[in-house]
Design a protein around this motif. Structure first.
Motif, short mmCIF file in Angstrom:
data_model
loop_
_atom_site.label_atom_id
_atom_site.label_comp_id
_atom_site.label_asym_id
_atom_site.label_seq_id
_atom_site.Cartn_x
_atom_site.Cartn_y
_atom_site.Cartn_z
N LEU A 23 -74.71 81.11 -107.45
CA LEU A 23 -73.99 82.26 -108.00
C LEU A 23 -72.60 82.33 -107.38
O LEU A 23 -72.42 82.04 -106.21
N ASP A 24 -71.65 82.72 -108.20
CA ASP A 24 -70.29 82.87 -107.71
C ASP A 24 -70.18 84.27 -107.11
O ASP A 24 -69.87 85.23 -107.79
N VAL A 25 -70.49 84.36 -105.82
CA VAL A 25 -70.62 85.67 -105.16
C VAL A 25 -69.31 86.44 -105.18
O VAL A 25 -69.28 87.66 -105.25
N MET A 26 -68.21 85.73 -105.10
CA MET A 26 -66.92 86.41 -104.99
C MET A 26 -66.40 86.90 -106.34
O MET A 26 -65.47 87.67 -106.40
N HIS A 27 -67.02 86.42 -107.42
CA HIS A 27 -66.55 86.83 -108.73
C HIS A 27 -66.89 88.30 -108.96
O HIS A 27 -68.04 88.70 -108.91
N VAL A 28 -65.86 89.11 -109.21
CA VAL A 28 -66.08 90.55 -109.34
C VAL A 28 -65.83 90.97 -110.78
O VAL A 28 -64.78 90.67 -111.34
N THR A 29 -66.82 91.64 -111.38
CA THR A 29 -66.66 92.10 -112.76
C THR A 29 -66.40 93.61 -112.77
O THR A 29 -66.62 94.30 -111.77
N ALA A 30 -65.97 94.09 -113.93
CA ALA A 30 -65.62 95.51 -114.05
C ALA A 30 -66.76 96.45 -113.66
O ALA A 30 -66.54 97.40 -112.90
N PRO A 31 -68.01 96.22 -114.14
CA PRO A 31 -69.07 97.15 -113.74
C PRO A 31 -69.31 97.17 -112.23
O PRO A 31 -69.61 98.21 -111.65
N VAL A 32 -69.13 96.01 -111.59
CA VAL A 32 -69.32 95.95 -110.13
C VAL A 32 -68.26 96.81 -109.45
O VAL A 32 -68.55 97.58 -108.53
N LEU A 33 -67.02 96.70 -109.93
CA LEU A 33 -65.92 97.49 -109.35
C LEU A 33 -66.08 98.97 -109.64
O LEU A 33 -65.76 99.82 -108.81
N ALA A 34 -66.57 99.27 -110.84
CA ALA A 34 -66.65 100.68 -111.25
C ALA A 34 -67.71 101.43 -110.47
O ALA A 34 -67.58 102.65 -110.27
N THR A 35 -68.76 100.73 -110.02
CA THR A 35 -69.89 101.42 -109.38
C THR A 35 -69.47 102.30 -108.21
O THR A 35 -69.79 103.49 -108.20
N PRO A 36 -68.73 101.77 -107.19
CA PRO A 36 -68.37 102.65 -106.08
C PRO A 36 -67.50 103.83 -106.48
O PRO A 36 -67.62 104.92 -105.92
N VAL A 37 -66.65 103.61 -107.50
CA VAL A 37 -65.80 104.71 -107.97
C VAL A 37 -66.66 105.81 -108.59
O VAL A 37 -66.49 107.00 -108.29
N VAL A 38 -67.61 105.39 -109.43
CA VAL A 38 -68.50 106.36 -110.07
C VAL A 38 -69.31 107.11 -109.00
O VAL A 38 -69.51 108.32 -109.09
N VAL A 39 -69.75 106.38 -107.97
CA VAL A 39 -70.53 107.01 -106.90
C VAL A 39 -69.70 108.08 -106.19
O VAL A 39 -70.18 109.19 -105.95
N ALA A 40 -68.43 107.77 -105.89
CA ALA A 40 -67.58 108.75 -105.22
C ALA A 40 -67.39 109.99 -106.10
O ALA A 40 -67.42 111.13 -105.62
N LEU A 41 -67.22 109.78 -107.42
CA LEU A 41 -67.05 110.91 -108.34
C LEU A 41 -68.33 111.74 -108.41
O LEU A 41 -68.28 112.98 -108.39
N LEU A 42 -69.49 111.06 -108.46
CA LEU A 42 -70.77 111.79 -108.46
C LEU A 42 -70.90 112.62 -107.19
O LEU A 42 -71.40 113.73 -107.22
N GLY A 43 -70.44 112.03 -106.07
CA GLY A 43 -70.49 112.74 -104.79
C GLY A 43 -69.67 114.01 -104.84
O GLY A 43 -70.10 115.08 -104.39
N ALA A 44 -68.47 113.91 -105.43
CA ALA A 44 -67.61 115.09 -105.57
C ALA A 44 -68.33 116.14 -106.42
O ALA A 44 -68.35 117.32 -106.08
#
Lengths: 427, 231
Positions: free
Chosen positions: A383-404
């Motif tokens: 697996l190309d571990v370093m390859h980052v896709t949009a859903p992977v990037l969006a997850t932490p942002v969504v988590v921070a918003l849910l936290g707020a």
């Protein structure tokens, strides 16, 4: 002046948040950890899903098609590209010669399978695989220093990087093949093979294979050739007649996609003796489509876990609100507005979620790393571990918003704290 | 000019049966700049409610309160919060401090909501109340008397015109109480703040030149027996 005061108030809110996180350190650590696990799990599932799809449908081989015995295309691909499963059967040597001579075929490499060494599969093939072929598209097989390709008429072997690493093989090592695809101590062949070359890592299933000359498979004691319809036992020193030879499959590179369509028509629809698996990526993606619902369920579960983690932030903060009523009253008596108190609580929950999201990156890296190592070991795809896709990037942002969002409910309770009644001396 | 002016102030609480019980009814009350006054009264006399009204923590039913030139009865809550932050210091009976914060941070936090953090002044104030060596102690690590001294330092941290103290010696023994009241009075006069103390402690009251009975000031309690008989 007013700007400075606003800055001062914000500094006050940040200080309140920091102190509160420290004061409730245990609850902070537990909540941050649960958010981190949820975030990391979701990110990892997104990443593994995307990456394994790419690895299984595209990256495993440079061949376009596999020609094998009549049977399942999927079994054929799993057996020859991923070195899993068993071979559906053999093809006569003449079929290999015919497809090789076909003008629509650019390259045809025969495989003969059925032996292993300590669980790693032995594939008999021709030297052209290494001299002309590619491990994956655009990546040629390369020999580690000091190695060379086997001599077709000798008991020599070229081994994949993962086999060499796991079994400690290097140029000069010797080994006995074992019969079958499952390692059985009692099924040892007497022939002794010498490793003459170790391949550089290709990050494909080829890394898990020991390659020997196809002639060696024909001549292995106990192997019986039925290419001519009758059983034939090769004799030491005497050449094997072509009509007796058999291959498990022929790996093909085609000159054009039209060639694939035409061959599919002649071999699969009109023919009765052979199966053409083409294109290899399509065969694999059909399989992944069939099992895709499973990863979608897993993903849904992971997303639920994220929501549960957000709810745990809400609950842990909400539970401290009664105990902190007096603190809020003191703050208000010092001149802090209701909105300051509200902002402090929302910021606190956001900070917990953001910390969790950041730690989630580590969890993500750990899960994907472990999954990648496991997949490399068992299947050979990387697996190309370093390859980052949009859903992977969006997850932490969504988590921070849910936290707020999770902070709003307890914050409203803090907002509504009655100053006068909570300033009375605590009983 | 007066730093505090109260005119016809009225406040009542609605009881469960719907009747409004008057708690505070003060016709006229004023404090001049730097003036120090003690009000005494029994518990339930409405003196804490009176302080809450002056601080803008509670809103009056009727009447006017001017604090340092601001008519807080005409202001909305956010504006009253700002007046309180800038012009009023408050000392409660006990548990004045935020638990997670050191002595210095408690003082500085008040400054953040008021005139802005002035660390040298915060340290000087804590030194003034005898806590120069306890700047970084948490409330838990301080005695009740020491906590009360931090509260005194914090009350004057924004150089307020008015300091309100509600039973500031309620949790202290007699000797500490005398020391505490002396400290409040000295600190307020040094910082030029007017001081209004409410207490039922006769010892406290004795140290003030101007000690008044809140019951004399508050008409609501005087009428209470009549109101009770009427209902």
């Amino acid at each position: 002046m007013s700007g400075a005061r606003r800055a001062g108030r914000f500094g006050g809110i940040a200080l309140l948040v920091r102190r509160s996180l420290r004061q409730h350190a245990f609850s902070t650590v537990v909540t941050v950890a649960s958010v981190a696990l949820a975030t990391g799990l979701t990110m990892a599932l997104f990443a593994i899903q995307a990456q394994s799809e790419a690895a299984f449908t595209g990256g495993a081989t440079a061949f376009d098609a596999v020609l094998g015995a009549r049977g399942s295309q999927l079994q054929l691909v799993l057996n020859t590209v991923f070195h899993l499963e068993t071979s559906p059967g053999n093809l006569p040597w003449s079929t290999y010669q015919a497809i090789r001579a076909d003008p629509r075929v650019a390259e045809a490499i025969p495989y003969a399978v059925g032996d292993n060494y300590r669980g790693y599969r032995i594939v008999g093939t021709v030297a052209e695989l290494f001299t002309r072929g590619e491990a994956s598209r655009g990546l040629r097989f390369r020999m580690a220093t000091g190695g060379r390709v086997f001599d077709s008429s000798s008991r020599e072997a070229v081994v994949g990087s993962l086999v060499a690493e796991r079994l400690g093989l290097h140029a000069g090592s010797t080994f006995h093949p074992f019969h079958g695809v499952v390692f059985d101590e009692s099924a040892r062949h007497d022939e002794l093979y010498t490793v003459v070359g170790v391949l550089e890592p290709t990050h494909t299933p080829s890394d898990r294979v020991l390659w020997i000359p196809i002639e060696g498979v024909f001549r292995m004691a106990g192997h019986v050739l039925r290419g001519a319809g009758t059983e034939y036992q090769p004799r030491e020193g005497a050449p094997i007649p072509d009509e007796a030879k058999e291959v498990s499959a022929v790996m093909l590179k085609l000159r054009s996609p039209q060639a694939g369509i035409a061959l599919d028509q002649t071999i699969n629809r009109q023919g009765k003796v052979a199966t053409l698996a083409w294109p290899i990526g399509r065969v694999m993606s059909e399989l992944l489509d069939k099992v895709g619902w499973m990863s979608r369920v897993l993903l849904a579960v992971a997303q639920l876990v994220v929501i549960v983690a957000a709810a745990s932030i809400l609950a842990s903060l909400y539970n401290t609100m009664s105990a902190r009523r007096r603190d809020f009253a003191i703050l208000r008596a010092l001149g802090a507005g209701r909105c300051t108190v509200l902002a402090a609580i929302v910021l606190e929950s956001t900070a917990i979620a953001a910390l969790g999201a950041v730690m989630g990156l580590l969890v993500h890296a750990a899960i994907v790393g472990a999954a990648s190592a496991l997949l490399r070991d068992r299947v050979g795809v990387v697996l190309d571990v370093m390859h980052v896709t949009a859903p992977v990037l969006a997850t932490p942002v969504v988590v921070a918003l849910l936290g707020a969002g999770a902070g709003i409910v307890p914050a409203l309770r803090a907002y509504a704290t009655d100053v006068a009644s909570n300033l009375a001396p605590a009983a | 000019m007066a730093v505090l002016e109260v005119v016809d102030l009225r406040k009542g609480f609605r009881s469960p049966d719907g009747a409004v019980a008057p708690i505070v009814a003060v016709g006229a009350f004023a404090l001049a700049a730097g003036e120090q006054v003690a009000l005494h009264g029994g518990s339930g006399s409405g003196k804490t409610t009176f302080l809450h009204l002056l601080a803008g923590v509670l809103t009056a039913d009727a009447g006017r309160i001017r604090v340092a030139g601001h008519d807080i009865t005409a202001l909305g809550e956010p504006a009253r919060d700002r007046v309180r932050a800038r012009h009023v210091g408050y000392v409660f009976q006990s548990f004045n401090l935020l638990q997670g914060f050191s002595a210095l941070e408690n003082v500085e936090l008040a400054m953040r909501f008021g005139r802005g953090v002035d660390r040298p002044f915060a340290e000087a104030l804590l030194a003034r109340v005898g806590l120069a060596d306890k700047l970084h102690h948490r409330p838990r690590q301080l005695s009740i008397g020491q906590q009360q001294r931090v509260a005194v330092a914090r009350a004057v941290a924004n150089r307020p015109e008015l300091v309100l103290a509600d039973e500031p010696t309620g949790s202290l023994d007699q000797r500490s109480a005398r020391d505490a009241i002396e400290l409040i009075r000295e600190t307020c006069s040094e910082q030029g703040a007017a001081l209004l103390v409410v207490s039922h402690d006769r010892g406290v009251l004795a140290s003030f030149d101007d000690a008044r009975s809140f019951d004399d000031l508050n008409h609501a309690t005087r009428r209470e027996p009549a109101a009770a008989a009427g209902s």
